[in-house]
Enzyme design. Structure first.
Site, PDB file in Angstrom:
ATOM      1  N   LYS A 127      -2.598  -7.094 -10.064  1.00 48.10           N
ATOM      2  CA  LYS A 127      -2.183  -5.686  -9.978  1.00 48.10           C
ATOM      3  C   LYS A 127      -0.752  -5.604  -9.437  1.00 48.10           C
ATOM      4  O   LYS A 127      -0.236  -6.568  -8.869  1.00 48.10           O
ATOM      5  CB  LYS A 127      -3.147  -4.951  -9.045  1.00 48.10           C
ATOM      6  CG  LYS A 127      -3.137  -5.500  -7.615  1.00 48.10           C
ATOM      7  CD  LYS A 127      -4.354  -5.051  -6.819  1.00 48.10           C
ATOM      8  CE  LYS A 127      -4.275  -5.601  -5.414  1.00 48.10           C
ATOM      9  NZ  LYS A 127      -5.523  -5.407  -4.672  1.00 48.10           N
ATOM     10  N   ARG A 164     -13.656   2.171   1.132  1.00 51.63           N
ATOM     11  CA  ARG A 164     -12.522   2.547   0.302  1.00 51.63           C
ATOM     12  C   ARG A 164     -13.112   3.001  -1.031  1.00 51.63           C
ATOM     13  O   ARG A 164     -13.495   4.141  -1.158  1.00 51.63           O
ATOM     14  CB  ARG A 164     -11.581   1.338   0.170  1.00 51.63           C
ATOM     15  CG  ARG A 164     -10.142   1.680   0.373  1.00 51.63           C
ATOM     16  CD  ARG A 164      -9.252   0.462   0.442  1.00 51.63           C
ATOM     17  NE  ARG A 164      -9.537  -0.536  -0.581  1.00 51.63           N
ATOM     18  CZ  ARG A 164      -8.690  -1.505  -0.932  1.00 51.63           C
ATOM     19  NH1 ARG A 164      -7.516  -1.600  -0.336  1.00 51.63           N
ATOM     20  NH2 ARG A 164      -8.991  -2.388  -1.855  1.00 51.63           N
ATOM     21  N   TYR A 187      27.015  -1.635  10.648  1.00 53.54           N
ATOM     22  CA  TYR A 187      26.798  -0.222  10.982  1.00 53.54           C
ATOM     23  C   TYR A 187      26.188  -0.080  12.365  1.00 53.54           C
ATOM     24  O   TYR A 187      25.283  -0.845  12.746  1.00 53.54           O
ATOM     25  CB  TYR A 187      25.831   0.402   9.976  1.00 53.54           C
ATOM     26  CG  TYR A 187      26.431   0.701   8.628  1.00 53.54           C
ATOM     27  CD1 TYR A 187      27.574   1.492   8.509  1.00 53.54           C
ATOM     28  CD2 TYR A 187      25.834   0.219   7.482  1.00 53.54           C
ATOM     29  CE1 TYR A 187      28.100   1.783   7.254  1.00 53.54           C
ATOM     30  CE2 TYR A 187      26.348   0.504   6.227  1.00 53.54           C
ATOM     31  CZ  TYR A 187      27.493   1.295   6.130  1.00 53.54           C
ATOM     32  OH  TYR A 187      28.004   1.580   4.893  1.00 53.54           O
ATOM     33  N   MET A 234      22.729  -1.682   2.568  1.00 53.48           N
ATOM     34  CA  MET A 234      22.204  -1.574   1.201  1.00 53.48           C
ATOM     35  C   MET A 234      22.478  -2.835   0.377  1.00 53.48           C
ATOM     36  O   MET A 234      21.606  -3.319  -0.346  1.00 53.48           O
ATOM     37  CB  MET A 234      22.820  -0.362   0.489  1.00 53.48           C
ATOM     38  CG  MET A 234      22.216  -0.104  -0.882  1.00 53.48           C
ATOM     39  SD  MET A 234      23.012   1.224  -1.795  1.00 53.48           S
ATOM     40  CE  MET A 234      22.668   2.638  -0.776  1.00 53.48           C
TER      41      MET A 234
END
Ligand SMILES: *Cc1c(COP(=O)(O)O)cnc(C)c1O
Length: 379
Positions: A41, A139, A261, A314
């Site tokens: 999956k 679940r 940063y 990023m």
């Protein structure tokens, strides 16, 4: 000079299909007489459904577990002959979609069972399905009373071709947890009520809990992809995902200067910093940033572990390479962010998450290479 994708990408993700196949074989052996399937999956946990499924098929895997019917559709094109179970069950009104693609829904309720049986009657054929019973994770699946009610509903049962009874463990990665035994006992009792039907309980960690957990079919996912199925003990699996970032720049930083940063990391000594071309856009969690000097996260460069410093941004992250030989790290040197030295479980725990999330969130910007593909003969 020729240009390859990895020359342009900054970060390179190599998926080792030989290691993947070795992992499947090891799990298959551990499962003893039980058949070994594969949970694929989520695009094979982020590693790419097509190459992963083809490699597993070559290794001998015949039973596959996806979450969504859409994933089943994709897998059916890749593996026309595989048994494909859809773990999220039968989506409302979609029985024909499953039937056409020969997808086995893992039915989770009487409602789904009735829909599948009545569709099969209209279709003129009892269609294969799994029954998913809940034994304590709460679940998906039939509760015990619901399962009793299904077995009492002779008309629905007659309309079903039940090929598998399954349940899912909540705490398999924590062997002493009392819920494991409880679930195993309840599952054994429930399977006794469907004689002749194959049964499946174990995920990756469940395979290592003992014979009472393996039944007829096991469903490993994360261990195939290199995650440790036995947390707290050495990882018996081979690393499959290898993520490397290329050094874009090496810079010298004076004591008192900061990096990145927020200026969260301050040099305490004259330091050498390597800036790597891999950031959170590439799937390197920003949570690997550290406010502490020499926080826990590390990358592996030239045979040494080096701390990740400052914030992951990023497109890049920084590592302190002061401890390495001067000039041994240059523009283009590759640093391991995940692989055989920096294991996915270790990196995930530095980021406050688990290997599953780390893998499934790997980004799409880096160059993605598959090693050990049969089709092109590369190794
Ligand atoms: C994801 C999943 C698996 C595989 O679990 P791992 O912990 O990755 O081995 C097996 N069974 C079910 C029902 C699942 O949802």
């Amino acid at each position: 000079m020729t240009t390859t994708p990895q020359d342009l990408a900054g970060a390179v993700l190599t998926i080792d299909l030989v290691a993947l196949k070795d992992n499947w074989r090891l799990l298959s052996k551990r499962a003893g007489a039980a058949e070994c399937g594969a949970a694929v999956k989520g695009n094979a946990y982020g590693l790419g459904i097509e190459p992963v499924a083809l490699a597993l098929w070559e290794a001998g895997c015949r039973a596959y577990f996806v979450a969504r019917p859409k994933e089943g559709e994709e897998l059916r094109v890749i593996l026309p002959e595989a048994t494909i179970y859809v773990l999220d069950g039968l989506f409302a009104g979609q029985a024909e979609f499953y039937a056409k693609l020969n997808l086995c829904p893992a039915l989770i309720s009487i409602e789904e069972a009735r829909e599948w049986a009545s569709f099969g009657r209209a279709y003129g054929r009892k269609l294969p399905c799994a029954l998913h019973v809940d034994t304590g994770i709460n679940r998906l699946g039939f509760s015990k009373p619901e399962f009793d009610a299904l077995l009492d509903d002779a008309f629905t049962m007659e309309g079903l071709n039940v090929s598998l009874l399954m349940s899912h463990l909540a705490c398999a990665d924590d062997p002493p947890h009392p819920l494991n035994e409880k679930q195993a006992e309840m599952f054994a009792a429930l399977r006794g009520r469907l004689p002749g039907v194959k049964a499946s309980l174990a995920n990756s960690s469940g395979i290592f809990l003992g014979d009472s957990f393996t039944h007829d079919l096991v469903r490993p996912g994360i261990a195939l992809y290199g995650g440790n199925p036995t947390p707290g003990s050495p990882n018996p699996m081979r690393a499959v995902a290898h993520l490397e970032g290329a050094v874009m720049q090496v810079r010298n930083v004076k004591p008192g200067e900061t990096v990145g940063y927020g200026a969260t990391w301050e040099a305490q000594r004259p330091s050498r910093i390597a800036v790597l071309g891999a950031g959170y856009k590439d799937g390197v969690p920003r949570a690997l940033s550290s406010k502490q000097v020499d926080g826990p996260a590390q990358v592996f460069i030239n045979g040494r572990r080096c701390p990740v410093i400052g914030r992951v941004s990023m497109d890049m992250l920084a590592a302190d390479i002061t401890g390495l030989m001067p000039h041994s790290v240059v523009r283009g040197t590759r640093a391991e962010i995940l692989g055989s030295n920096i294991l996915i479980d270790e990196a995930a725990s530095w980021a406050g998450t688990i290997s599953y999330e780390l893998l499934t969130r790997l980004g799409s910007r880096y160059a993605r290479l598959y090693s050990g593909l049969e089709s092109d003969g590369s190794t």
